[in-house]
Design a protein around this motif. Structure first.
Motif, PDB file in Angstrom:
ATOM      1  N   LYS A 448     -44.452  44.161 -31.116  1.00 16.20           N
ATOM      2  CA  LYS A 448     -43.803  43.681 -32.332  1.00 16.20           C
ATOM      3  C   LYS A 448     -42.941  44.801 -32.930  1.00 16.20           C
ATOM      4  CE  LYS A 448     -45.916  39.597 -32.656  1.00 16.20           C
ATOM      5  NZ  LYS A 448     -45.201  38.292 -32.716  1.00 16.20           N
ATOM      6  N   ASN A 449     -42.050  44.411 -33.833  1.00 16.03           N
ATOM      7  CA  ASN A 449     -41.223  45.372 -34.558  1.00 16.03           C
ATOM      8  C   ASN A 449     -41.703  45.446 -36.002  1.00 16.03           C
ATOM      9  OD1 ASN A 449     -39.592  45.788 -32.288  1.00 16.03           O
ATOM     10  ND2 ASN A 449     -38.271  44.063 -32.834  1.00 16.03           N
ATOM     11  N   TYR A 472     -45.970  48.852 -30.696  1.00 20.40           N
ATOM     12  CA  TYR A 472     -45.008  48.338 -31.672  1.00 20.40           C
ATOM     13  C   TYR A 472     -43.834  49.313 -31.782  1.00 20.40           C
ATOM     14  CZ  TYR A 472     -47.998  44.598 -33.521  1.00 20.40           C
ATOM     15  OH  TYR A 472     -48.737  43.462 -33.658  1.00 20.40           O
ATOM     16  N   ASP A 493     -40.663  42.004 -37.376  1.00 17.90           N
ATOM     17  CA  ASP A 493     -41.719  40.990 -37.441  1.00 17.90           C
ATOM     18  C   ASP A 493     -42.641  41.216 -38.639  1.00 17.90           C
ATOM     19  OD1 ASP A 493     -41.224  39.598 -34.797  1.00 17.90           O
ATOM     20  OD2 ASP A 493     -41.527  41.661 -34.101  1.00 17.90           O
ATOM     21  N   TYR A 554     -51.742  37.211 -38.229  1.00 15.01           N
ATOM     22  CA  TYR A 554     -51.415  36.158 -37.269  1.00 15.01           C
ATOM     23  C   TYR A 554     -52.538  35.140 -37.100  1.00 15.01           C
ATOM     24  CZ  TYR A 554     -47.265  38.844 -36.215  1.00 15.01           C
ATOM     25  OH  TYR A 554     -46.057  39.498 -36.313  1.00 15.01           O
TER      26      TYR A 554
END
Length: 715
Positions: A448-449, A472, A493, A554
């Motif tokens: 993820k970013n 990440y 994200d 999430y």
């Protein structure tokens, strides 16, 4: 002294024998075999004159080497007259017999034998008689009689005498030295005994005073807690909070003195039990965060990935050292950061060494202050105790505890720039478990970013490393204007924002649009739980907190606060046992009111007893009692005796008995278990510990009542 006499006799015996004992030399031989045969012949021939003497006490026949030949001699004789009498009797059979005294006479005897042999030789017959005139008679030359050099013998006696004298003096000196050492050892042993008795008396006094002081502190802290739960004005709440904080400070001072006494007595032991490092960090956060937030200090946990989570060691002592160092850091720091850093180094597959550092940006110290820092009752500056308080025992205790855990503690500091306390300890880990930790459930959660907006670069770097652990891509910024530029340039994200940051309107608008479109997730970092529109990552955070935050974001787990409203939740859990009966055996009225107040609203019935005798009678009269809180020191009958009497009834063995005591020495805790009690609560009462212990006690009591054969044990 007996050893000295024996050694002198042993060294002097040859001289005595040489000087005072005589022997009869019977014959001599050139070979040992000839001497042996003659010796056996003398012994076995009953007609032999010598055999007539062999049964006498002072007659020993032997053969030995002397002067290059083997002689047969009879000895010992105390006087020359006795020896000569024997010679006169055997001279007819053994004409070569003579009296000898020592080695010199043996040599003289052999020379005499040699002289007699020369007389019998006809060496002079080599001169032809015919060449001699008739009137001349051959004359046998008279050889000079060989004599022994008496000066050499005297010199030998002098040498032996000097050696004996020196040996005697040496032994005498050794005996005197041994006596002095023995006397000094006895003095030191008596002195050690006196010191140990003094230390024990001091420790007993401190333990007694600790118990006596804890009782009023328990009253102050307990009543303060009850008052704070009521409706108060802002001023009243502030005043009561200060009272409770002061009582807590006094309790810490008492604990330091008690720990120091236990260390002096050698009663502190290090356990080797499994523990969770993240849970330990949570406990540290609960203790330190509030104090750091009051001074607007940033508390940061900086743990490297080389530090395992599942460890084997002594979590209580490690917690004690870290909390002490962090408390000092907060105390002596007015602005900046407090960093707890840890780095691991594997020694073998299951053994490792962890290097801990506590770094502050406080007042610092000079070299003179550092030199006296770890001494008992000493502080870096005499003004510190007046300005900041404290006993000066905390660092001394830390030093001893770290040493017991196999490490050493050091300090580096610069005046007005801050200090770094560091130490290494040896622990054990489960590497197989560590390989499986922090594994995200799906590959979708990987790579993820993330954008981090935090003015504190140190705190941001810790979070960045924690996110990079999950692969990440992370970009940290310290200003919301820089954050806008990155949001417009990259796709993120997750955005992490510190709650202390002031955000510009443009950034807020951009952020709200992206959240509304479900383009990114928002996570607030800090203690301010009133923020809405995102998730919370409480500071200080560790790798587990970051891991749980990702799962919460999430939807893989519910987000729970770490420690907020924990006391209320624990008290609410006790309502499960509404209608159950608790026996409170406590002679102090204030303590009874505090415990009753802590249980108010739980609907647990309370029966009180002021003495151990009343407690025993109450148990006999009330079969519905589920749990007993038993004070140890009570009049008429103490808690130990009351427990032993209660346990004599098999029907009462299922009742959990929890000791409530101000004594916290390990020997006191052991006595509690030996008396048949199932656990203990230390005064002053920690509210969370009180609720937790009671919960498990009621739970065990009810479970045991349903299953009579189940075991009962409350840790």
């Amino acid at each position: 002294m007996m050893r000295l006499i024996f050694l002198l006799f042993f060294l002097s015996f040859p001289l005595f024998a040489l000087s005072n004992n005589f022997k009869v030399v019977i014959d001599s031989f050139s070979t040992k075999e000839d001497a042996r045969k003659a010796y056996l012949r003398y012994q076995n021939d009953p007609q032999s004159i010598i055999s007539q003497y062999k049964n006498e006490k002072e007659f020993i026949l032997h053969f030995r080497k002397s002067g290059g030949r083997y002689i047969i001699a009879a000895e010992p004789f105390s006087s020359r007259q006795d020896a000569e009498a024997v010679v006169q009797k055997i001279i007819s059979t053994y004409p070569n017999a003579s009296v000898s005294q020592g080695v010199a006479n043996d040599i003289e005897f052999l020379l005499m034998q040699h002289r007699n042999a020369l007389k019998q030789q006809s060496s002079f017959s080599e001169v032809p008689k015919s060449t001699l005139p008739p009137s001349v008679t051959p004359v046998t030359p008279v050889l000079p009689s060989p004599t022994v050099d008496s000066s050499k013998v005297s010199f030998s006696f002098w040498i032996i005498g000097i050696l004996i004298l020196l040996t005697t003096l040496y032994i005498f000196w050794r005996e005197q030295s041994y006596k002095k050492l023995t006397h000094r050892y006895n003095e030191l042993f008596d002195e050690k005994e006196s010191i140990q008795k003094a230390i024990q008396a001091k420790n007993d006094f401190i333990a007694m005073m600790s118990h006596e002081i804890r009782a009023p502190i328990n009253a102050v802290m307990g009543i303060s807690h009850l008052v704070l739960e009521s409706h108060l004005s802002v001023t009243q709440r502030s005043q009561i909070t200060k009272i409770k904080a002061s009582a807590s400070l006094l309790l810490n001072l008492i604990n330091d003195i008690l720990d120091h006494s236990k260390m002096e007595a050698g009663k502190v032991t290090i356990e080797q039990i499994p523990f969770d490092l993240n849970a330990l960090l949570d406990d540290i956060s609960n203790i330190i965060s509030h104090k750091a937030n009051e001074k607007k200090l940033e508390l940061i946990f900086d743990l490297d990935s080389t530090v395992p989570n599942k460890l084997i060691g002594d979590p209580l002592r490690l917690l004690q050292v870290l909390v002490n160092l962090l408390n000092n850091a907060v105390k002596f720091t007015e602005s900046g950061n407090i960093v707890l850093r840890a780095r691991g180094q594997h020694i073998s597959r299951l053994n490792l060494k962890i290097h801990f550092e506590v770094i502050d940006t406080g007042i610092g110290m000079n070299h003179e202050q550092i030199d006296r820092l770890f001494h008992s009752y000493a502080q870096a500056d005499e003004t510190i105790s007046r300005r900041y308080g404290g006993t000066g025992l905390g660092l001394s205790i830390c030093k001893n505890l770290v040493a017991l855990m196999g490490g050493t503690i050091q300090v580096q500091s610069k005046l007005n720039e801050g200090s770094t306390f560091s130490f290494d300890i040896k622990l054990h880990s489960d590497l197989d478990f560590e390989k499986r930790r922090y594994r995200l459930p799906t590959t979708e959660l990987m790579s993820k970013n993330a954008l981090i907006l935090d003015e504190n670069t140190h705190s941001a770097s810790v979070l960045q490393r924690g996110l990079e652990y999950f692969h990440y891509e992370v970009k940290p910024v310290v200003d919301s204007l820089d954050a806008i530029a990155l949001l417009q340039k990259y796709t993120f994200d997750i955005v992490f924002i510190d709650t202390k940051m002031s955000l510009c309107g443009e950034f807020k608008k951009e952020l709200q649009n992206r959240i509304k479109n479900d383009e990114l997730k928002l996570v607030w970092m800090g203690e301010d739980l009133k923020k809405r529109g995102g998730f919370i990552l409480t500071k200080p955070y560790n790798q587990l907190d970051i891991f749980n935050a990702i799962l919460s974001i999430y939807g893989y787990m519910d987000q729970n606060g770490k420690h907020h409203n924990n006391t209320k939740k624990l008290k609410e859990s006790l309502k499960k046992f509404a209608g159950e009966t608790l026996l409170l055996a406590e002679d102090n009225e204030i303590n009874r009111s505090i415990i009753s107040g802590l249980l108010a609203g739980t609907d647990i019935a309370i029966i009180t007893a002021k003495t151990g005798k009343e407690a025993v009678e109450a148990v006999q009269l009330n079969p519905a009692i589920s749990v007993i809180l038993m004070d140890i020191q009570m009049p008429i009958m103490d808690g130990f005796e009351a427990t032993l009497i209660i346990r004599q009834d098999p029907a009462k063995e299922i009742i959990p008995i929890i000791a409530v005591t101000g004594n916290s020495l390990e020997s006191d805790i052991q006595n509690i278990h030996n008396a048949g009690m199932n656990g203990h609560i230390t005064k002053p009462i920690d509210v969370n510990t009180f609720y937790t212990t009671l919960y498990y006690a009621f739970e065990k009591s009810l479970t045991h009542a349903k299953r009579p054969n189940s075991s009962l044990n409350i840790a």
